[in-house]
Design a protein around this motif. Sequence first.
Motif, PDB file in Angstrom:
ATOM      1  N   THR A 123      31.301 -21.998 -13.348  1.00 54.78           N
ATOM      2  CA  THR A 123      30.999 -23.650 -12.805  1.00 54.78           C
ATOM      3  C   THR A 123      30.392 -22.329 -11.314  1.00 54.78           C
ATOM      4  OG1 THR A 123      32.936 -24.494 -13.424  1.00 54.78           O
ATOM      5  CG2 THR A 123      31.434 -24.921 -11.025  1.00 54.78           C
ATOM      6  N   LEU A 124      29.048 -22.552 -10.700  1.00 56.83           N
ATOM      7  CA  LEU A 124      28.292 -22.179  -9.566  1.00 56.83           C
ATOM      8  C   LEU A 124      28.814 -22.223  -8.114  1.00 56.83           C
ATOM      9  CD1 LEU A 124      24.815 -21.260 -10.620  1.00 56.83           C
ATOM     10  CD2 LEU A 124      26.637 -19.946 -11.715  1.00 56.83           C
ATOM     11  N   ASN A 125      29.035 -21.170  -7.092  1.00 59.88           N
ATOM     12  CA  ASN A 125      29.846 -22.063  -6.288  1.00 59.88           C
ATOM     13  C   ASN A 125      28.340 -23.206  -5.352  1.00 59.88           C
ATOM     14  OD1 ASN A 125      31.300 -19.503  -5.383  1.00 59.88           O
ATOM     15  ND2 ASN A 125      29.204 -18.805  -5.441  1.00 59.88           N
ATOM     16  N   LYS A 126      27.184 -23.379  -5.929  1.00 58.23           N
ATOM     17  CA  LYS A 126      26.162 -24.800  -4.910  1.00 58.23           C
ATOM     18  C   LYS A 126      25.165 -24.785  -6.707  1.00 58.23           C
ATOM     19  CE  LYS A 126      25.158 -25.079  -1.296  1.00 58.23           C
ATOM     20  NZ  LYS A 126      24.828 -25.135   0.514  1.00 58.23           N
ATOM     21  N   GLN A 127      25.230 -26.091  -6.515  1.00 52.66           N
ATOM     22  CA  GLN A 127      24.414 -26.172  -7.589  1.00 52.66           C
ATOM     23  C   GLN A 127      22.836 -26.282  -6.939  1.00 52.66           C
ATOM     24  OE1 GLN A 127      27.229 -27.275  -7.338  1.00 52.66           O
ATOM     25  NE2 GLN A 127      27.924 -26.827  -9.380  1.00 52.66           N
ATOM     26  N   THR A 128      21.867 -25.625  -6.394  1.00 52.50           N
ATOM     27  CA  THR A 128      20.951 -24.969  -5.769  1.00 52.50           C
ATOM     28  C   THR A 128      20.312 -24.495  -6.982  1.00 52.50           C
ATOM     29  OG1 THR A 128      21.691 -23.074  -4.545  1.00 52.50           O
ATOM     30  CG2 THR A 128      21.447 -25.448  -4.098  1.00 52.50           C
ATOM     31  N   TYR A 129      18.739 -24.451  -6.864  1.00 54.91           N
ATOM     32  CA  TYR A 129      17.910 -24.065  -7.609  1.00 54.91           C
ATOM     33  C   TYR A 129      17.881 -22.496  -7.018  1.00 54.91           C
ATOM     34  CZ  TYR A 129      13.223 -22.492  -9.071  1.00 54.91           C
ATOM     35  OH  TYR A 129      12.253 -21.809  -9.960  1.00 54.91           O
ATOM     36  N   ASP A 130      17.853 -22.317  -6.083  1.00 57.79           N
ATOM     37  CA  ASP A 130      18.004 -20.404  -5.626  1.00 57.79           C
ATOM     38  C   ASP A 130      19.280 -19.569  -6.755  1.00 57.79           C
ATOM     39  OD1 ASP A 130      15.513 -20.371  -4.657  1.00 57.79           O
ATOM     40  OD2 ASP A 130      16.394 -21.188  -2.348  1.00 57.79           O
TER      41      ASP A 130
END
Length: 152
Positions: A72-79
């Motif tokens: 799981t990523l910290n935030k699900q943003t493109y960058d």
Amino acid sequence: MILDETDKKILRLLQEDAHLTLKDIANRINLSLTPVHDRVKRLEKEGIIEKYVSILNKKKLGKHLTVYCQVTLNKQTYDISEAFNKSILNLPEVVECNFVSGNFDYMLKIVLPDMESYHHFHQKKLSILPEVSTINTVFVISEVKSTTVLAV
């Protein structure tokens, strides 16, 4: 691209043994050499045949541990996703990486020699990536089926 039954026969044969010569394929599907050659070249050109590879025996190479990591990523943003993707491309232990839907963002398949190697990989390579929030690990006990053959 529409595949006819002859194309599918060629693809099945090549998936089972990429070392088959065009002559071998022609003999097995009862077609002359030239049309088989033309079809294989067309399948390559169209990208249906992406590449030819050798499949290695993991255990004979000392790779006895297969691990799946749900990341799981910290935030699900493109960058953030792109940064994670670039990092994963530089980790040879990761043999598959898929961006997925569900309760986590990525599913990684990792092949290593042993548990100690995984511990090192987890602590020194994967968990230190700044994009990573959580990692859930599943260890393969026994491989029931592993194939690269697609049904055509």
